[in-house]
Design a protein around this motif. Structure first.
Motif, PDB file in Angstrom:
ATOM      1  N   LEU A 132       8.707  -0.794  -4.239  1.00  0.00           N
ATOM      2  CA  LEU A 132       7.945  -1.219  -3.064  1.00  0.00           C
ATOM      3  C   LEU A 132       6.753  -2.093  -3.441  1.00  0.00           C
ATOM      4  N   LEU A 133       6.128  -1.812  -4.601  1.00  0.00           N
ATOM      5  CA  LEU A 133       4.909  -2.548  -4.931  1.00  0.00           C
ATOM      6  C   LEU A 133       5.146  -3.765  -5.826  1.00  0.00           C
ATOM      7  N   THR A 134       6.221  -3.772  -6.625  1.00  0.00           N
ATOM      8  CA  THR A 134       6.399  -4.852  -7.598  1.00  0.00           C
ATOM      9  C   THR A 134       6.597  -6.224  -6.955  1.00  0.00           C
ATOM     10  N   PRO A 135       7.594  -6.428  -6.069  1.00  0.00           N
ATOM     11  CA  PRO A 135       7.711  -7.753  -5.444  1.00  0.00           C
ATOM     12  C   PRO A 135       6.564  -8.032  -4.484  1.00  0.00           C
ATOM     13  N   GLY A 136       5.956  -6.968  -3.950  1.00  0.00           N
ATOM     14  CA  GLY A 136       4.863  -7.145  -2.993  1.00  0.00           C
ATOM     15  C   GLY A 136       3.663  -7.839  -3.592  1.00  0.00           C
ATOM     16  N   SER A 137       3.376  -7.591  -4.874  1.00  0.00           N
ATOM     17  CA  SER A 137       2.199  -8.195  -5.487  1.00  0.00           C
ATOM     18  C   SER A 137       2.330  -9.718  -5.524  1.00  0.00           C
ATOM     19  N   LEU A 138       3.494 -10.224  -5.907  1.00  0.00           N
ATOM     20  CA  LEU A 138       3.706 -11.670  -5.937  1.00  0.00           C
ATOM     21  C   LEU A 138       3.791 -12.257  -4.531  1.00  0.00           C
TER      22      LEU A 138
ATOM     23  N   ILE B 222       0.836  -1.203   0.000  1.00  0.00           N
ATOM     24  CA  ILE B 222       0.000   0.000   0.000  1.00  0.00           C
ATOM     25  C   ILE B 222       0.871   1.254   0.000  1.00  0.00           C
ATOM     26  N   ILE B 223       1.921   1.249   0.820  1.00  0.00           N
ATOM     27  CA  ILE B 223       2.843   2.393   0.827  1.00  0.00           C
ATOM     28  C   ILE B 223       3.432   2.601  -0.572  1.00  0.00           C
ATOM     29  N   GLY B 224       3.809   1.500  -1.223  1.00  0.00           N
ATOM     30  CA  GLY B 224       4.355   1.591  -2.572  1.00  0.00           C
ATOM     31  C   GLY B 224       3.366   2.164  -3.567  1.00  0.00           C
ATOM     32  N   VAL B 225       2.112   1.733  -3.475  1.00  0.00           N
ATOM     33  CA  VAL B 225       1.076   2.234  -4.392  1.00  0.00           C
ATOM     34  C   VAL B 225       0.836   3.729  -4.173  1.00  0.00           C
ATOM     35  N   ILE B 226       0.726   4.130  -2.903  1.00  0.00           N
ATOM     36  CA  ILE B 226       0.513   5.556  -2.595  1.00  0.00           C
ATOM     37  C   ILE B 226       1.719   6.374  -3.051  1.00  0.00           C
ATOM     38  N   TRP B 227       2.913   5.876  -2.758  1.00  0.00           N
ATOM     39  CA  TRP B 227       4.147   6.562  -3.167  1.00  0.00           C
ATOM     40  C   TRP B 227       4.183   6.720  -4.691  1.00  0.00           C
ATOM     41  N   PHE B 228       3.863   5.640  -5.397  1.00  0.00           N
ATOM     42  CA  PHE B 228       3.869   5.669  -6.859  1.00  0.00           C
ATOM     43  C   PHE B 228       2.853   6.689  -7.379  1.00  0.00           C
TER      44      PHE B 228
END
Length: 503
Positions: free
Chosen positions: A116-122, A81-87
């Motif tokens: 932050l979001l790319t490896p998090g999704s998998l 979520i932090i990665g998505v908001i940051w992006f």
């Protein structure tokens, strides 16, 4: 919490991971299309345009490994979520940037969000889904997520024509909002409960410097030349940083990337397969666009559309491929898939001046798509399954970093090895000769990937057999979760138990 395929929560988790990671994939191809308009409006130099692309790539590649570890430590949903908001916020900065310098800075920030979001999704898919359904979920993720990259050029063109290149960045804001809402509604939180304290700052810095230096050397090498001081310094920093990082991981009691992961033969071999196959893919995909435009006279749009059957094939079959790998084991697909890709590359050799799309290009593209379907979802699922579930984030980060390094290596090295130097790429005869040489090299790499897969454990995707009450448990162990304490459970674990039982 163990989510089973076909439930509303499963669909919600899949949608969350696909939309979030698809946003990052879409952004890459959209920006490529918008680049000429950006340069004209901002008065950017060629170097400025390169850094609009490379700034994002550099920060993404340098932090993706560390970001996966952060998810395991602090919570995969939280970091995602932090990665998505940051992006999303970085996309806003990109969309309002008044100068090239500020746009490059915003793109660097955007790359941090992407990491932050790319490896998090998998990692979310691996830690959330029931073990029997993980490969299928990863297959659906890879098939549906690939659409974002495929439609990027079309979406980019439409957005630029509709208003401005700025819309190519601002479109990420509503996507980010939807992704955060879905995450909070459907995605369960998970983490590695054995991780304690704060991450090792020195290791984090060395890992980032190593990956950043290596990426910079590979990106700038083809432009500046291998002997350029910038390339040499970046390469030395990259190698030294990664060497220091590996050394510290072996000495640390709480490493960012546990060395024990690589003691698993299947984890190491699957990552080795990823490296050689993605190196081959990176080389072919880069030169394919050039060959179609320069040697066959395709427009940029037509060259992009020519590969659309690959996306369609992956969309229709990736989930099935993952399901099949779970049922029969991944080895067969991981051996045959790269071989099919090698055959496709030999078929690509027929794409020369005067070649027809229907008789030369399309058959090769279809075979290529079939090969990718056999490999992509199973190898990703195998890498994640070979690591302990608690390391899902770092395992995904390792695999992502290896795949990106392979692609960058192909772009940096392959043209020179194939004899494509200087302005030779503008000559159809010279380009076709280099194209065929490159295809032979890439086909050899693909075959090597298939041979590597022979050593992969075929039962890696299967759930451990349940222990039944008739089997005698070890003294003091719960017969279902194996922890010390009284054996409080009296019925065998099933798929419907959701893995909620505790000893």
């Amino acid at each position: 919490m163990s989510i089973q395929w076909g439930t509303p929560v499963a669909r919600g988790v899949l949608a969350t991971t696909i939309i979030g990671s698809g946003m990052a994939m879409l952004d890459g191809t959209v920006v490529n299309v918008a680049l000429p308009t950006i340069g004209k409006e901002l008065g950017a130099s060629v170097a400025g345009l390169q850094w609009i692309l490379d700034g994002y790539m550099l920060s993404l590649a340098s932090l993706i490994l560390i970001a996966g570890s952060l998810g395991d430590r602090y919570g995969r949903r939280r970091v995602y979520i932090i990665g998505v908001i940051w992006f999303g916020l970085a996309s806003l900065l990109c969309g309002v940037a008044p100068t090239t310098g500020l746009l490059v800075a915003a793109r660097v920030l955007q790359g941090i969000g992407g990491a932050l979001l790319t490896p998090g999704s998998l990692a979310i898919l691996q830690s959330s889904f029931d073990r029997a359904d993980r490969a299928r979920a990863i297959g659906a993720w890879s098939g549906l997520g690939g659409i974002a990259a495929a439609i990027g050029p079309l979406v980019g063109g439409l957005l630029v024509q509709a208003w401005s290149w700025r819309l190519a960045f601002l479109i990420n804001l509503p996507i980010a909002v939807v992704t955060v809402w879905l995450s909070l509604k459907y995605v369960p939180e998970s983490r590695d409960d054995q991780m304690r304290g704060h991450p090792d700052v020195v290791s984090s810095a060395l890992g980032a410097i190593g990956l950043a230096g290596l990426t910079a050397a590979l990106v700038e090498g083809p432009v500046r030349g291998a002997a350029d001081p910038v390339v040499l310094v970046a390469g030395v920093l990259g190698v030294a940083g990664l060497a220091g990082f590996v050394w510290l991981q072996h000495r640390s009691t709480d490493p960012l990337v546990p060395p024990d992961m690589f003691r698993d033969r299947t984890f190491t071999l699957a990552n080795g397969l990823t490296f050689v196959v993605y190196t081959a893919l990176g080389g072919v995909m880069m030169l394919m666009v050039l060959q179609l435009q320069v040697s066959l006279g395709y427009s940029p749009t037509a060259a992009g559309i020519s590969g659309l059957p690959i996306t369609i094939i992956m969309l229709l079959t990736s989930s099935w491929s993952g399901k099949l790998a779970s049922r029969i084991g991944p080895k067969l697909q991981l051996v045959i898939g790269p071989m099919i890709i090698a055959v496709a590359m030999l078929l690509y050799m027929r794409i020369a001046p005067g070649a027809s799309y229907l008789t030369e290009v399309l058959p090769a593209v279809i075979v290529f798509g079939i090969g990718l379907t056999c490999v992509v979802a199973p190898v990703t699922a195998t890498v994640l399954a070979a690591a302990e579930d608690r390391h899902a984030g770092v395992a995904s980060g390792v695999n992502n970093a290896i795949a990106r390094t392979g692609g960058l290596l192909a772009v940096a090295v392959l043209p020179a090895v194939a004899g494509l130097t200087g302005e030779a790429y503008t000559d159809p005869a010279a380009l076709t000769s280099a194209w065929r040489t490159s295809l032979m090299i890439c086909a050899t790499l693909a075959v090597a990937g298939g041979l590597i897969a022979l050593g992969v454990r075929n039962d890696v995707l299967k759930a451990p057999a349940s222990v039944t009450p008739a089997e005698a448990p070890a003294p003091g162990d719960c017969i279902h979760c194996g922890v010390e304490g009284p054996p409080t459970h009296i019925k065998p674990a099933t798929r419907g138990s959701q893995g909620a039982a505790r000893g």
